[in-house]
Design an enzyme around this catalytic site. Structure first.
Site, PDB file in Angstrom:
ATOM      1  N   SER A  19       0.826  -1.212   0.000  1.00  0.00           N
ATOM      2  CA  SER A  19       0.000   0.000   0.000  1.00  0.00           C
ATOM      3  C   SER A  19       0.856   1.256   0.000  1.00  0.00           C
ATOM      4  O   SER A  19       1.959   1.285   0.547  1.00  0.00           O
ATOM      5  CB  SER A  19      -0.931   0.013   1.214  1.00  0.00           C
ATOM      6  N   ASN A  32       3.845   2.218   2.963  1.00  0.00           N
ATOM      7  CA  ASN A  32       5.228   2.574   2.647  1.00  0.00           C
ATOM      8  C   ASN A  32       5.636   3.850   3.374  1.00  0.00           C
ATOM      9  O   ASN A  32       6.783   3.999   3.788  1.00  0.00           O
ATOM     10  CB  ASN A  32       5.343   2.763   1.124  1.00  0.00           C
ATOM     11  N   LEU A  52      -3.547   6.962   8.957  1.00  0.00           N
ATOM     12  CA  LEU A  52      -3.277   7.706   7.735  1.00  0.00           C
ATOM     13  C   LEU A  52      -4.383   7.359   6.734  1.00  0.00           C
ATOM     14  O   LEU A  52      -4.493   6.211   6.289  1.00  0.00           O
ATOM     15  CB  LEU A  52      -1.903   7.332   7.170  1.00  0.00           C
ATOM     16  N   ARG A  61      30.229 -24.177  -8.628  1.00  0.00           N
ATOM     17  CA  ARG A  61      30.457 -24.155 -10.073  1.00  0.00           C
ATOM     18  C   ARG A  61      31.794 -23.488 -10.434  1.00  0.00           C
ATOM     19  O   ARG A  61      32.023 -22.334 -10.129  1.00  0.00           O
ATOM     20  CB  ARG A  61      29.313 -23.390 -10.722  1.00  0.00           C
ATOM     21  N   ALA A 105      30.958 -30.968 -11.664  1.00  0.00           N
ATOM     22  CA  ALA A 105      32.013 -30.589 -12.610  1.00  0.00           C
ATOM     23  C   ALA A 105      31.606 -30.777 -14.065  1.00  0.00           C
ATOM     24  O   ALA A 105      32.443 -31.034 -14.922  1.00  0.00           O
ATOM     25  CB  ALA A 105      33.295 -31.372 -12.309  1.00  0.00           C
ATOM     26  N   SER A 106      30.326 -30.692 -14.351  1.00  0.00           N
ATOM     27  CA  SER A 106      29.817 -30.829 -15.720  1.00  0.00           C
ATOM     28  C   SER A 106      30.173 -32.176 -16.330  1.00  0.00           C
ATOM     29  O   SER A 106      30.219 -32.318 -17.554  1.00  0.00           O
ATOM     30  CB  SER A 106      30.368 -29.710 -16.621  1.00  0.00           C
ATOM     31  N   GLU A 133      30.324 -25.569 -16.498  1.00  0.00           N
ATOM     32  CA  GLU A 133      31.166 -24.759 -15.621  1.00  0.00           C
ATOM     33  C   GLU A 133      32.040 -23.785 -16.400  1.00  0.00           C
ATOM     34  O   GLU A 133      32.422 -22.746 -15.888  1.00  0.00           O
ATOM     35  CB  GLU A 133      32.061 -25.675 -14.779  1.00  0.00           C
TER      36      GLU A 133
END
Length: 1276
Positions: A285, A289, A342, A851, A1018-1019, A1191
């Protein structure tokens, strides 16, 4: 009636707030059982899903946008995705899917006036998918608002008043009044009860910080709080209006009224565009804020500076106060009483001679809390440049929004000129005190931003007044989008530009049924997009299931004196508290639960099991632990060196005679670089479900892990049972990147001990905060180097030391150090080289695999000293790289033979495709024309050795079943975590068995079917498992051969139906690589093959804030692997430029969630992403010439780091600053700004008495949205 659709975060949306609302989830828009929605289909077919955990959120964001705008613009598309995060894809394929829905605007379209670049080049990469296959988007077929909800509400509106809603739970009462008077009565009755509209403030406090409110008041249904009213002097908006609604209202007002009246609206709108994501703005709202008065609010400074008024109400009283009043006395301000509400906010029209601007700098451009923000307003005497009124407000930098009122009063009556600017900056620094010690870098940066913001304000207004000093080159573009035809966006979202993909086509002679090499959709892609893909937390509840919440240490190094669990055990639903576990871990290296001593913040001391996650967390917070602090507390590498705190063994690699070589060189440089850590930030946190079988001590573990075998081993050791009693199952993992191996095993052991003790199923799902605190991440590095070189740029000697922060236990740290040594040469032949690696033992959570596994750090060190040599020799960095690059077949520093032919080809083609030299010339010319904005460019080569160093780490197994109906069941030891390994294995089996992929099914990875498999890391998963699948299929075909020979014209079903089930049902095949490394001799063959690549990046920096933008990326890859290179590259950019970990002096992690820790978002990726493959490229060592590229692309993100360094070098050279300078990673905006030293930074360092303008001001802001470039080429 038009119905508005809103995307929202389910974790923040209270169910009580949904009364009368139709909620649509990802399951509701389409499924595999009904029909797939076009959004789901396109996201899957465009390869926009990898691990799939983030995909439902992406689907719903795009779906919501299309419900509101069936033909969205590029800007709307980016805004819709700004609140979503993805760690796998790099966002490009997701945007490809989005762009298939976008309408390309013509230049004459009125909406195109938002800015000339917003709608340019909406190009989509179609080489990886066929758009012809997509079903059309038909808005008439979408879900309608449920009539059963519509009718009662219509009736209620016509015939009867709304009624107050009251929902009572066990602990909390939710009240939703319908009138302002009723609300005021409730507030008087419950003065401490918070008002909840969007729950974006109260929700996180209750969910994550343990704040409890017995009564919540929800005023969203009150008409007075939703008012929209235009008056003679401005616009009044209800406090309950959502930020999205406010954004729309202001946009319409700006289009409706003349520019002179809308300057306040424009400034507020500018901040709204980057405040949170769309999902947050849809519910948060406007009044919330403001009333929270948080210093991190981007709205409060500009609203306060603009003389906005707050309309307040309490029982029997109404009043109006200037918004600036609530910030008058700092945090303790009590202008608004607890009973006051408010009601609305009045935003005034701007007047003639009045100008308003707003500024912010954040760790990420969108959806990030600001480091510093500001709102500024000036009113001039009519027809003059004399200041009649001035307002300056700052936020972010201090604990509350603050007004520089003394500065403003002093400057009233002054002319708007350089003398006023000089005095204003000095006064602001003197008046606005920031917390922190003198010389604190972060404080200095915030102070610099404060004066830099005012300088930007000065220039904006000077341009508007046409009083720009003559020496200022006025190519300045306003910093915010006024939504008028003559305005331009400051920084365009990163994805409005082009995407270029160059991929290899399959051989025309290849069978159409053969899927290998084709861009096949992820096998689970549709299920990811429909939400049907099952992750650990999606598994159905088990009868009697308990939830586990860990209790972690708050001290980095301490003896535990006592643990008081009495209050926790009294908690609702609490079953037990698990404490005495330490003796069960004698057979394992790490200790997870320990009642004697803690060695890091975040170490698990005990764990609570309860009947719900909420009850477990509440009870865990009640456990009281008494500590006795132990010394020393070692947190940093420097402290570890001081205390000689290292893990063994220390490693060294050496070739040539380094000491002798240093005596013969022309020059020697020495340097040091620090590289920060990085969190894995996988989308699915550490998750597991442990289910005791009830007999023979058997136990099923459903775990999100990369390594089921180690989980099985560690749990078995913890329970003191043989491994054959522990069955570990993995269907899929929602991202891992190395972070779900040993750490997951330790957590699974805790859950297993709890399940064993209670004889109940136990589920453990870590919250994001707990996950980041408990687990480690990438190892921070500190490197010291000494480099000897000749005047012509030849590097002949390097002596380096790497210090690796391993954390509190060894984990994988020594292996990471070894890999960093083996890969430290990157693409360069250094004849005399010596490097040591030390793993530091510190009191931080144990760091682990990530990675790249050490290469992203050691590679950055190498490229840093390459650049230092370039600075010293006055040669360009690319020249130094070319001179020292491997050029012929020769041995590496660990005696493995390397053929660099493709490295040279990659480098040359990247040079050519990126038009490097012409761009270099253009950049130099641009930098001559611009003072406050600079561009930089860098091209970096890469040699990435593939392999794990030892044979046992490179083994894999596969199990293939052929059933008599012709269907095939495939199992292997690899783990699906986004890389599509199951899809690839099905492709392999399809080719080898010569049957369609549709006939092959993969169920799960399990220790019951493929035992002792190594981790998917490690791919290497595709390479090693693919070979095993291939071999298993070939073995089965040999068994079938006699039948095929008898019936050569038969079909697959004809061949498998007559098979004796005992003869040909299954084959388990193990296969792997033979790699080795002898560290005593410093030589070996630790790698199977090498990948090569090159990346060229161009960036643009804002010298006043340190902000930067990367827009174009060009890569070389193939088919489905394109996404992995892009994802790795973007993750690498995160490490090198953005992802910063911060700890307290006691070792507590500050950056422990998405609010504080920023990974790249959709706004951070290059605006042009070009990917291509060096062709032809064969690899005899892997399945079908596959390459482990997951990687390799990560390191190439450092090209952005060095492009930024090049831009900073341009700034420093122009300003006559010291040529040698050090940049650390991550290269954040703060570091960039500090190294772009000028009068502002000097004044901050030396005090406000220094003058801002010792020399004439110069400004050359071209279009700040002009493109920077990345070109990246990878050989695979």
């Amino acid at each position: 009636m038009f119905q508005r659709h809103y995307s929202a975060n389910a974790c923040l949306l209270p169910i009580c707030s949904l009364y009368g609302v139709a909620v649509t989830t990802v399951e509701g828009i389409g499924s595999t059982k009904t029909r797939i929605h076009p959004v789901q289909e396109r996201l899957a077919k465009c390869h926009g899903s990898q691990c799939g955990f983030c995909t439902p959120g992406m689907v719903m964001s795009i779906y919501t946008l299309l419900r509101n705008h069936p033909e969205p613009t590029s800007e709307q598309m980016i805004a819709a995705l700004a609140g979503n995060l993805c760690r796998c894809t790099g966002y490009r394929p997701i945007l490809d899917a989005c762009k298939t829905f976008c309408k390309v605007r013509s230049s004459g379209d009125r909406s195109a006036r938002l800015g000339p670049l917003v709608y340019m080049h909406i190009q989509v990469s179609t080489s990886l998918f066929s758009a012809d296959e997509f079903q059309p988007l038909d808005p008439t077929q979408e879900l309608i608002f449920p009539p059963e909800l519509m009718v009662p509400f219509a009736t209620m509106a016509e015939n009867q008043p709304k009624t107050t809603l009251v929902f009572r739970g066990g602990r909390v009462t939710w009240i939703s009044p319908v009138s302002l008077d009723e609300l005021l009565d409730l507030k008087a009755t419950y003065p401490k009860a918070p008002l909840v509209v969007g729950n974006t403030g109260v929700g996180p406090d209750m969910n994550f910080r343990g704040v409890f409110h017995p009564v919540l008041i929800a005023p969203a249904r009150i008409p007075d709080l939703n008012v929209l009213k235009y008056t003679n002097d401005g616009l009044t908006l209800g406090a309950a209006c959502s930020l999205s609604l406010v954004k729309d209202i202001l946009t319409n007002a700006i289009a409706k009224f003349p520019e002179e009246k809308t300057r306040v609206f424009c400034a507020v709108l500018q901040q709204l565009r980057t405040l949170g994501g769309e999902q947050i703005r849809n519910v948060a709202s406007f009044g919330g804020n403001i009333i929270s008065r948080k210093s991190t609010s981007d709205l409060n400074p500009v609203l306060a500076a603009s003389n906005c008024m707050l309309n307040l109400a309490s029982r029997g009283q109404r009043r109006q106060i200037p918004m600036s009043d609530i910030f008058a006395d700092g945090v303790g301000n009590n202008t608004i009483t607890p009973e006051e509400i408010l009601v609305s906010i009045h935003i005034p029209y701007s007047r003639k001679g009045e100008y308003v601007s707003a500024f912010r700098q954040a760790p990420r451009r969108e959806n990030a809390l600001p480091i510093t923000n500001a709102g500024m307003r000036v009113l001039f005497e009519e027809g003059t440049d004399i200041i009649k009124d001035l307002s300056i407000f700052y936020g972010g930098a201090v604990s509350a929004t603050v007004c520089a009122k003394e500065t403003c009063w002093t400057l009233i009556g002054r002319h708007w000129n350089e003398q006023m600017l000089d005095e204003a900056c000095r006064l602001v620094l003197k008046e606005v005190a920031l917390p922190g010690s003198a010389g604190d870098e972060n404080v200095d940066y915030k102070k610099t931003l404060m004066v830099s913001f005012f300088y930007r304000f000065f220039l904006e207004i000077s341009q508007s007044l046409k009083t720009m000093p003559e020496h200022v080159c006025c190519s300045f573009i306003l910093f915010y989008d006024h939504c008028k035809s003559n305005r331009t966006v400051l920084f365009l979202p990163g994805c409005a530009g082009c995407v270029f993909l160059t991929v290899q086509d399959v051989d025309p002679s290849q069978s159409s049924q053969d899927p290998v090499g084709r861009p096949v959709m992820h096998q689970s892609g549709i299920k990811h997009a429909t939400g049907e893909a099952v992750y650990i937390d999606d598994l159905p509840s088990v009868d009697g299931e308990l939830f586990l919440a860990p209790v972690t240490s708050s001290r980095a190094h301490a003896k535990i004196v006592s643990i008081d669990t009495s209050e926790a055990l009294k908690g609702a639903g609490v079953f037990d508290v698990i404490t005495h576990m330490w003796e069960l871990f004698e057979s394992t290296v790490p200790v997870l639960l320990c009642i004697l001593q803690v060695i890091c913040v975040g170490q698990i001391v005990c764990a609570v099991v309860a009947d719900s996650y909420v009850h477990a967390k509440q009870a865990a917070a009640k456990v009281k632990i008494e500590y006795e602090i132990l010394e020393p507390v070692i947190l940093t590498i420097e402290e570890a060196i001081k205390h000689n705190s290292f893990f063994e063994p220390k490693r060294k690699l050496e070739q040539g005679n380094v000491d002798e070589a240093f005596e013969t060189v022309d020059n020697i440089i020495e340097g040091e670089i620090c590289i920060g850590g990085q969190k894995h930030f996988y989308m699915e946190t550490q998750s597991m479900l442990v289910v005791p079988k009830g007999e023979d001590k058997e136990m099923d573990l459903y775990v999100s892990t990369q390594h089921p075998a180690i989980i099985q081993e560690m749990v078995a050791a913890s329970l003191g049972v043989p491994a054959n009693r522990i069955m570990c199952h993995v269907k899929r993992v929602g991202g891992a990147f190395g972070g779900k191996i040993l750490r997951t095993g330790l957590l699974a052991s805790v859950a297993a001990v709890a399940a064993n003790k209670t004889s109940r199923a136990v589920r453990l799902i870590l919250s994001r905060e707990d996950d980041m605190v408990i687990t480690g991440g990438r190892h921070p590095f500190m490197a010291k180097y000494k480099v000897g070189f000749m005047n012509d740029g030849r590097i002949t000697a390097v002596d380096a030391i790497y210090y690796v922060n391993g954390g509190c236990t060894p984990d994988e740290s020594v292996l990471v150090a070894e890999v960093s040594l083996l890969k430290m040469d990157n693409a360069y032949k250094i004849p005399n080289l010596r490097c040591w690696a030390y793993v530091c033992k510190t009191n931080l959570p144990s760091n682990t695999a990530f990675r790249g596994f050490g290469f992203p750090q050691s590679g950055l060190v190498t490229e840093t000293w390459i650049t230092d040599v370039a600075d010293k020799t006055c040669l360009s960095p690319e020249k130094i790289r070319e001179i020292n690059m491997y050029k012929k077949s020769e041995q590496t520093h660990f005696k493995q033979t390397l053929d660099p032919q493709n490295l040279t080809r990659c480098w040359n083609e990247c040079m050519e495709k990126s038009a490097y030299y012409s761009r270099r010339t253009a950049i130099d010319e641009f930098n001559k024309q611009n003072y406050w904005k600079k561009r930089g460019i860098a091209i970096v080569p890469m040699k990435f050795p593939f392999g794990l160093g030892t044979p046992y780490l490179s083994q894999a197994a596969a199990l293939v079943h052929i059933y008599t109906d012709g269907s095939v069941l495939l199992t292997h030891g690899g783990i699906e975590m986004g890389q599509g390994i199951h899809t690839k294995m099905i492709q392999v089996a399809s080719r080898e068995l010569n049957i369609p992929m549709s006939r092959i099914h993969f169920c799960e990875t399990s220790t019951t079917t493929v035992p002792n498999a190594f981790a998917s890391v490690a791919s290497a998963g595709t390479d090693v498992n693919g070979m095993a699948v291939k071999d298993a299929c070939q073995t089965l075909l040999k068994r079938l051969q006699p039948i095929i020979e008898k019936n050569p014209t038969g079909t697959w079903n004809d061949w498998v139906r007559p098979v004796n089930p005992t003869e040909c049902v299954r084959v388990l095949q193990k296969l792997g690589y033979n790699e080795y490394m002898d560290w005593e001799k410093g030589e070996g063959q630790p790698f199977t093959y090498f990948l090569f690549g090159a990346a060229c990046s161009e960036v643009e920096i804002n010298c006043l804030t340190g902000d930067h933008k990367v827009i174009t990326e060009c890569q070389r890859s193939f088919k489905s692997n394109v996404n992995k290179i892009e994802g790795a590259f973007v993750q690498g950019v995160g490490l090198y430029t953005m992802e910063e970990l911060k700890y307290s002096s006691e070792g507590a992690l500050y950056t422990r969630g998405p609010d504080q820790y920023k990974i790249p978002a959709v706004c951070d990726i290059p605006e042009q992403f070009s990917v291509s493959l060096l062709s032809p490229s064969q690899n005899p060592y892997a399945i079908y010439a596959s390459k482990g590229i997951g990687e390799a692309g990560f390191f190439l993100g450092c090209s952005v780091f060095f492009a930024l360094r090049d831009a900073v070098t341009g700034v420093r050279n122009e300003r006559g600053l010291k040529k040698t300078f050090a940049l650390n990673s991550p290269l954040t905006a703060e570091q960039i700004r500090a190294n772009c030293a000028d009068a502002f930074t000097g004044m901050v360092r030396e005090g406000p008495c220094q003058h801002v303008c010792p020399e004439p001001l110069r400004l050359c802001y071209g279009n700040l949205s002009s493109p920077s470039q990345i070109s990246l080429m990878v050989f695979l």
